[in-house]
Design an enzyme around this catalytic site. Structure first.
Site, short mmCIF file in Angstrom:
data_model
loop_
_atom_site.label_atom_id
_atom_site.label_comp_id
_atom_site.label_asym_id
_atom_site.label_seq_id
_atom_site.Cartn_x
_atom_site.Cartn_y
_atom_site.Cartn_z
N LYS A 121 0.68 2.19 -39.39
CA LYS A 121 2.13 2.13 -39.60
C LYS A 121 2.79 1.25 -38.55
O LYS A 121 3.56 0.34 -38.87
CB LYS A 121 2.75 3.53 -39.56
N ASP A 139 5.73 5.51 -43.48
CA ASP A 139 6.29 6.55 -42.62
C ASP A 139 6.50 7.80 -43.47
O ASP A 139 6.06 7.87 -44.61
CB ASP A 139 7.58 6.07 -41.96
#
Length: 210
Positions: A121, A139
């Site tokens: 991420k 996320d």
């Protein structure tokens, strides 16, 4: 309607709703983005932005973070949660950047993932924001909305990333994830999603099954 068709229709609606959606972490240089993204784990971007104001005045360079006193850094970032682990990773990450990369943050996924505290991420967001390299940033919002709408059935962020890559045009990967964040905050929150006022509810498996 297959998943790709659904995704394209979602993009069309989200483009109209959030034309200016972008990264909500405040940063002035690559180092600040890298650190803030690590601090944002299990913490809101709004809280990270508050902490960052003083943090980057105190630690303006990668060398400053690399040489930071861990107890002092823990106190500086305490309000972001999981501060002991974050402080350890930030110092370790910056030491490697200084010692192995002469103070320059790597510009590729493989080397970024070797840095403490940097997962896919963080790496995907960094590579897009700093180098314009497209990536799917999974996320909590992207994970939740992708599952609810039926674009994926997975819980593992890396598997979700690959599922979304198959149905979202590559040129829209990062932008689509930014828009999911905005929609997650505004409408599709975790505890009580506002399905009745959601403009993509006709495309949502969670809503149509209700």
């Amino acid at each position: 309607m297959n998943k790709k068709e659904k995704a394209l229709q979602m993009i069309e609606v989200l483009d109209k709703l959030y034309p200016d959606a972008e990264c909500s972490l405040n940063y002035e240089n690559p180092l600040q983005l890298l650190i803030s993204t690590q601090l944002a784990a299990q913490c809101t971007d709004a809280r990270v932005n508050i902490v960052a104001k003083d943090l980057y005045k105190k630690y303006p360079t990668v060398e400053a973070f690399a040489n930071a006193d861990i107890s002092e850094l823990e106190e500086d970032i305490k309000s972001t949660g999981f501060y002991r682990n974050k402080a350890k990773n930030i110092i370790g990450c910056c030491k490697i950047i200084v010692e192995k990369y002469n103070g320059t943050i790597p510009d590729n996924m493989k080397e970024l993932l070797e840095l403490p505290g940097v997962g896919r991420k963080t790496a995907n967001l960094y590579l897009y924001e700093i180098h314009g390299k497209q990536g799917i940033v999974v996320d909590t919002h992207a994970k939740r909305l992708s599952n609810r709408t039926g674009l994926t059935k997975h819980e593992d962020p890396e598997k979700i990333e690959y599922d979304l890559q198959k149905v979202i045009p590559e040129s829209r990967w990062a932008d689509f994830c930014h828009k999911l964040v905005f929609h997650g905050r505004a409408v599709c929150n975790a505890r009580k999603p506002g399905c009745d006022k959601c403009e993509i509810n006709h495309l949502c498996s969670y809503y149509t099954k209700k």
